[in-house]
Write an enzyme that holds these catalytic residues in place. Structure first.
Site, PDB file in Angstrom:
ATOM      1  CG  LEU A 174       9.352 -17.474  -3.231  1.00 31.65           C
ATOM      2  CD1 LEU A 174       9.377 -17.446  -1.993  1.00 31.65           C
ATOM      3  CD2 LEU A 174       9.913 -16.061  -3.919  1.00 31.65           C
ATOM      4  CG  ASP A 215      -2.043   0.916   1.114  1.00 33.84           C
ATOM      5  OD1 ASP A 215      -2.442   1.443  -0.190  1.00 33.84           O
ATOM      6  OD2 ASP A 215      -2.729   1.183   2.030  1.00 33.84           O
ATOM      7  CG  HIS A 273       0.050   1.926  -9.483  1.00 38.64           C
ATOM      8  ND1 HIS A 273      -0.044   1.542  -8.108  1.00 38.64           N
ATOM      9  CD2 HIS A 273      -0.912   2.786  -9.369  1.00 38.64           C
ATOM     10  CE1 HIS A 273      -1.227   2.145  -7.574  1.00 38.64           C
ATOM     11  NE2 HIS A 273      -1.852   2.884  -8.848  1.00 38.64           N
TER      12      HIS A 273
HETATM   13  C1  IPE Z   1      -1.253   0.141  -3.579  1.00 41.91           C
HETATM   14  O1  IPE Z   1      -0.937   1.575  -3.520  1.00 41.91           O
HETATM   15  C2  IPE Z   1      -1.223  -0.638  -4.769  1.00 41.91           C
HETATM   16  C3  IPE Z   1      -2.689  -1.223  -5.375  1.00 41.91           C
HETATM   17  C4  IPE Z   1      -3.760  -1.127  -4.440  1.00 41.91           C
HETATM   18  C5  IPE Z   1      -2.728  -1.489  -6.808  1.00 41.91           C
HETATM   19  P1  IPE Z   1      -2.349   2.454  -3.650  1.00 41.91           P
HETATM   20  O2  IPE Z   1      -2.516   2.917  -4.996  1.00 41.91           O
HETATM   21  O3  IPE Z   1      -3.244   1.825  -2.692  1.00 41.91           O
HETATM   22  O4  IPE Z   1      -1.617   3.877  -3.049  1.00 41.91           O
HETATM   23  P2  IPE Z   1      -2.258   4.762  -1.955  1.00 41.91           P
HETATM   24  O5  IPE Z   1      -2.840   4.115  -0.902  1.00 41.91           O
HETATM   25  O6  IPE Z   1      -3.295   5.549  -2.604  1.00 41.91           O
HETATM   26  O7  IPE Z   1      -1.230   5.774  -1.269  1.00 41.91           O
HETATM   27 MG    MG Z   2      -3.962   2.412  -0.803  1.00 43.19          MG
END
Ligand code: IPE
Ligand code: MG
Length: 233
Positions: free
Chosen positions: A113, A2, A19
């Protein structure tokens, strides 16, 4: 995993840049797991609820999923990594489903793994699917209602052949499970860090593992019972 979006916004970048940066952390954690001899790693990449994000962001995530699978496949194969996707893959674009099936097939024989990527996964979805399977078997007469115990449920979940996770790590500062492996995490140690996922690298991973190593897991027993057990070992 996250915090990709916030990591990017803090840098005045579009969320999707977060991402992309997050893929580097995936690579670091996977390779470190192989080095440390960890046998199973599950990454929560995309939840059943993530479809509700803006269409363009979902699109980028799908595209990243595709390109990462393509780019990393050989390295995974060389490292002895077996890839498995858990979740409802039927909702993914046809090409992505094909690529997933190929990657699973190519890495099938690897056993250093098991890397599970939870994609379009939800803990409740998993449990509902297991309940449906049980009901179908009872209706067909191959299972009796009385025979449904914890092991019978476990055997019908996405994870069936792997042990429960020892350690659950969540980055990004939020302290909740967000519908991850609800049944399987019953006794997992929980570890939360404020680091955003793109900032979570080998050092942070090692810190989490060291923290885990210091914990006493009692599984319902008392500390005294555990000490007595370890003395007789
Ligand atoms: C996690 O990062 C990745 C996915 C859920 C695909 P987020 O996209 O949730 O990032 P924040 O929480 O908005 O910072
Ligand atoms: Mg998030």
């Amino acid at each position: 995993m996250d915090g990709n979006g916030r990591w990017a916004r803090q840098r005045n970048l579009p969320r999707t840049a977060g991402h992309r940066a997050g893929v580097r952390s995936v690579r670091a954690v996977v390779e470190e797991s192989v080095r440390l001899g960890i046998r199973a790693l599950t990454l929560f990449a995309f939840s059943s609820e993530n479809w509700r994000r803006p269409r363009s962001e979902v699109g980028v995530l799908m595209e990243l999923f595709m390109s990462t699978l393509r780019a990393e496949l050989r390295r995974m194969a060389e490292n002895g990594v077996r890839l498995r996707i858990i979740g409802d893959r039927a909702a993914f674009p046809e090409k992505l489903q094909q690529r997933i099936a190929e990657a699973e097939e190519i890495t099938y024989g690897n056993d250093r793994l098991v890397l599970q990527v939870a994609a379009n996964y939800g803990g409740r979805w998993d449990l509902a699917a297991a309940a449906r399977r049980l009901a179908t078997e009872v209706a067909a007469g191959t299972l009796t209602a009385e025979a449904i115990d914890e092991a019978a449920v476990t055997a019908r979940l996405a994870f069936a052949d792997l042990p429960d996770p020892d350690l659950f790590i969540r980055t990004g500062g939020e302290q909740r499970l967000s519908n991850f492996l609800l049944w399987q995490c019953a006794y997992s140690e929980l570890y939360f860090t404020a680091l955003m996922w793109p900032d979570f690298g080998v050092d942070a991973y090692r810190l989490a593992l060291e923290d885990f190593a210091r914990r006493q897991r009692r599984f319902g027993l008392t500390g005294e019972q555990l000490r007595a057990e370890s003395e007789t070992d």
